[in-house]
Write an enzyme that holds these catalytic residues in place. Structure first.
Site, PDB file in Angstrom:
ATOM      1  N   ASP A 153      -5.236  -1.154   6.853  1.00 43.00           N
ATOM      2  CA  ASP A 153      -4.941  -0.023   7.716  1.00 43.00           C
ATOM      3  C   ASP A 153      -5.356   1.245   6.972  1.00 43.00           C
ATOM      4  O   ASP A 153      -5.511   1.244   5.744  1.00 43.00           O
ATOM      5  CB  ASP A 153      -3.449  -0.003   8.044  1.00 43.00           C
ATOM      6  CG  ASP A 153      -3.083   1.108   9.007  1.00 43.00           C
ATOM      7  OD1 ASP A 153      -3.787   1.266  10.026  1.00 43.00           O
ATOM      8  OD2 ASP A 153      -2.109   1.819   8.738  1.00 43.00           O
ATOM      9  N   ASP A 164      -4.351   5.125   8.062  1.00 46.15           N
ATOM     10  CA  ASP A 164      -3.293   6.132   8.014  1.00 46.15           C
ATOM     11  C   ASP A 164      -2.049   5.560   7.351  1.00 46.15           C
ATOM     12  O   ASP A 164      -1.484   4.571   7.814  1.00 46.15           O
ATOM     13  CB  ASP A 164      -2.932   6.615   9.431  1.00 46.15           C
ATOM     14  CG  ASP A 164      -4.051   7.414  10.080  1.00 46.15           C
ATOM     15  OD1 ASP A 164      -4.509   8.376   9.447  1.00 46.15           O
ATOM     16  OD2 ASP A 164      -4.450   7.072  11.204  1.00 46.15           O
ATOM     17  N   ASP A 194       1.186  -0.270   6.408  1.00 45.41           N
ATOM     18  CA  ASP A 194       2.428   0.455   6.125  1.00 45.41           C
ATOM     19  C   ASP A 194       3.413   0.374   7.271  1.00 45.41           C
ATOM     20  O   ASP A 194       4.530   0.866   7.148  1.00 45.41           O
ATOM     21  CB  ASP A 194       2.126   1.928   5.834  1.00 45.41           C
ATOM     22  CG  ASP A 194       1.664   2.671   7.084  1.00 45.41           C
ATOM     23  OD1 ASP A 194       0.718   2.191   7.744  1.00 45.41           O
ATOM     24  OD2 ASP A 194       2.240   3.729   7.407  1.00 45.41           O
TER      25      ASP A 194
END
Length: 343
Positions: free
Chosen positions: A26, A28, A225
């Site tokens: 990922d 961001d 995250d």
């Protein structure tokens, strides 16, 4: 297919960059936040790549094109080609192309990333409900997206045009904090129309399929995250995952996670790609041990004893919480235990 319920993070005697052939990362909250590289990300990714691990960047953010994302990563010091970037715009474009005629018009509520992905699939992006679209697609358009674009989507959907969404992340991390994501914008249209979109992005299968088709990964490791997109997407795809604590997920959310949100591994940041992962020993009766810490579920709260590396304490707490939670999220109070770890 039944799957066993994960009750503790797993250990690994090898560095994760050696145990897996491809990292599905990922962006961001993992590689960057607000456009700036997260601490240790650049060096960790360079070392993982030099050791033979393929790096693929998988993002639910449909605003930017793969070329733009690759250029940004390269500017940050992470050499990247457009072919290494997979977006939810690409996943939703494939989904639409499978359901409408070739060359069909698609009303775009979002940014350039959606338009480029649609053209790649032989579809024609249009801007108005009066353009006779065969579908409506909604993706993150950034903070400057005009309110009138939502109205345009509603006009088309009210006429029976099928509605698609790149993703439904309610929030997106930035340099100044957490901001509304595409999921918040999707809710505006949902409330106004009463309709339900077909969604392509993480954690749903279209995004995982797009990623595997484009990377050819044989032993992928999802790195993210967010529990409800990255980790759940890995769960749905039946692949392993690494949660890094540099984005939106905090310790309390991790401990309360239901089975589909429990990562295979937990680490502080992307340095976790380069290391083994410690084994967690023990059981519910005698306590779960990791490093110098012992954790157990007692009464109405999680209890933690010992000292050492905070992350080992969090891993031990995960074992205690997930075992106590079983097939549900753990509802025990974790505030005091996490405070001991500074989390």
């Amino acid at each position: 297919m039944s799957r066993s319920v994960r009750t503790r993070p797993e250990g690994s005697g090898r560095g994760l960059n050696e145990a897996y052939d491809t990292a599905l990362l990922d962006l961001d909250g993992v590689v960057y936040a607000g456009g700036n590289a997260i601490a240790h990300a650049v060096d960790s990714l360079a070392t993982a790549h030099a050791g033979g691990m393929r790096l693929a960047y998988v993002t639910n953010n449909a605003l930017r094109t793969p070329d733009a994302v690759a250029a940004h990563l390269t500017e940050l010091g992470i050499p990247t080609g457009a072919e290494d970037v997979i977006t939810s715009a690409q996943a939703v474009a494939r989904l639409i192309a499978e359901q409408v005629p070739s060359g069909a018009r698609v009303l775009v509520i979002g940014g350039e990333g959606l338009r480029v992905a649609l053209r790649e699939r032989g579809l024609e992006p249009v801007e108005s409900a009066e353009d006779d679209p065969a579908a409506v697609v909604q993706g993150f358009g950034g903070p400057e997206l005009p309110w009138g674009r939502f109205a345009e989507a509603c006009y088309a959907i009210a006429r029976g045009v099928p509605w698609y969404a790149s993703n439904t992340d309610l929030t997106i991390p930035g340099a100044r904090g957490i901001a509304p994501g595409n999921g918040a914008a999707v809710e505006v249209v949902r409330i106004a129309t009463g309709a339900e979109p077909q969604v392509a992005g993480k954690p749903l299968p279209p995004m995982h399929r797009e990623t595997i088709l484009r990377t050819g990964a044989q032993r992928p490791l999802v790195v993210g995250d967010r529990l409800d997109t990255d980790i759940e997407g890995a769960f749905n795809g039946e692949v392993d995952s690494l949660l890094v604590l540099t984005g939106v997920t905090d310790g309390a959310q991790l401990l309360a996670a239901p089975p589909q949100h429990r990562p295979t591994y937990v680490d502080a940041d992307l340095r976790g790609l380069l290391t083994g992962q410690p084994e967690i020993t023990g059981d519910a009766e005698g306590g779960f041990r990791c490093g110098g810490w012992t954790a157990r579920a007692g009464g109405e709260r999680l209890e933690l004893d010992g000292e050492g590396v905070a992350l080992d304490g969090l891993r031990a707490l995960c074992a205690a919480a997930w075992t106590a939670g079983g097939e549900r999220g753990c509802g025990l109070d974790s505030e005091k235990a996490l405070a001991r770890l500074g989390l």
